[in-house]
Design a protein around this motif. Structure first.
Motif, mmCIF file in Angstrom:
data_model
loop_
_atom_site.group_PDB
_atom_site.id
_atom_site.type_symbol
_atom_site.label_atom_id
_atom_site.label_comp_id
_atom_site.label_asym_id
_atom_site.label_seq_id
_atom_site.Cartn_x
_atom_site.Cartn_y
_atom_site.Cartn_z
ATOM 1 N N ARG A 1 38.898 27.086 57.807
ATOM 2 C CA ARG A 1 39.950 27.981 57.742
ATOM 3 C C ARG A 1 39.479 29.445 58.075
ATOM 4 O O ARG A 1 38.378 29.874 57.618
ATOM 5 N N TRP B 1 44.526 34.199 54.448
ATOM 6 C CA TRP B 1 44.090 32.938 55.025
ATOM 7 C C TRP B 1 44.847 32.802 56.386
ATOM 8 O O TRP B 1 46.090 32.567 56.254
ATOM 9 N N GLU B 2 44.307 32.399 57.657
ATOM 10 C CA GLU B 2 45.044 32.370 58.764
ATOM 11 C C GLU B 2 45.930 33.679 58.952
ATOM 12 O O GLU B 2 47.015 33.319 59.597
#
Length: 263
Positions: free
Chosen positions: A181, A205-206
């Motif tokens: 990730r 995250w992302e």
């Protein structure tokens, strides 16, 4: 005919003016208009939202995002853990805390997060007396002198997101354990009280941001996201024992519901 036309024109003008005057008279005049601000901040469904009131003459306001645990007398499991922020007399602060039974008394430990523009930077190594007065009120005395009132939402503008913990925490940078990730994060682990028990974390995250408060119960560690405005749109909860913190050189590997590397 000219005289008649002039009279008709004058009569028409009077009728038009009378009609306009009546129309203007029907427009309400707004006087003493007060707009009530709708409470817009909440810690979200996974931590409880409290507003802070001083028990002395200090001026200021703040919020506490509280995660209840299962601590009871004779154990080192927190009864509650919290993230707090606000200002006293215009001086800003933010902190992380936990309360643990010693005998029949709840003893509070807390440390200020510092280095992100906060004004106040103090440490409270067990000199807080925490009393849960009822289902909606918590009183904290000793080094502090304040009362927390449970609310659904309140008018509050959060401080900017922190990027460092300051000197009172074990600070870790976070990445994905398997490297799959994209993202990064910050973990501020309390040193006061039982070691490696309670922490505040944030990151992304992302590209999607989050904030959370984590602590421990009898089955192991868990966490709740702080989903309030300014803390991030990710909003999940992680039950007791769903997170396993394994000590490694330089930090922790976190497995179970998460897959993170803290270093």
């Amino acid at each position: 005919m000219l005289r008649l036309s002039m009279k008709s024109l004058a009569l028409g003008s009077m009728v038009a003016l009378s009609t306009a005057t009546t129309a203007f008279a029907q427009i309400p005049v707004l006087q003493n208009l007060h707009l009530t601000q709708v409470p817009s901040f909440s810690c979200g469904p996974h931590t409880q939202t409290y507003v802070v009131k001083p028990l002395d003459n200090r001026q200021g306001r703040g919020i506490r995002c509280v995660k209840l645990s299962e601590g009871r007398p004779g154990t080192t499991i927190p009864k509650l853990a919290w993230y707090g922020e606000g200002n006293w007399g215009g001086a800003t602060y933010r902190h992380v805390g936990q309360a643990i039974y010693r005998g029949s008394n709840l003893v509070g430990f807390a440390s200020d997060i510092h280095g992100n523009g906060e004004d106040i930077n103090n440490n409270f190594p067990g000199n807080l007396k925490v009393q849960i007065l009822n289902g909606s009120t918590i009183r904290v005395t000793g080094a502090w002198n304040e009362e927390w009132q449970l609310v659904q939402a309140t008018n509050y503008k959060p401080l900017p997101r922190p990027k460092t913990c300051g000197g009172y925490f074990d600070e870790y940078k976070v990445s994905d354990l398997a490297g799959n990730r994209n993202g990064e994060g910050l973990r501020c682990v309390l040193r006061v009280g039982p070691n490696n028990t309670t922490w505040f974390g944030n990151g992304n995250w992302e590209g999607s941001t989050y904030s959370h408060i984590g602590t421990r119960s009898f089955n192991g560690s868990g966490a709740g996201d702080i989903c309030g405005k300014g803390f991030g749109p990710i909003c999940n909860t992680f039950g007791w024992g769903s997170l396993k913190l394994t000590p490694v050189t330089g930090g922790f590997d976190v497995t179970g519901a998460w897959s993170e590397k803290w270093r």
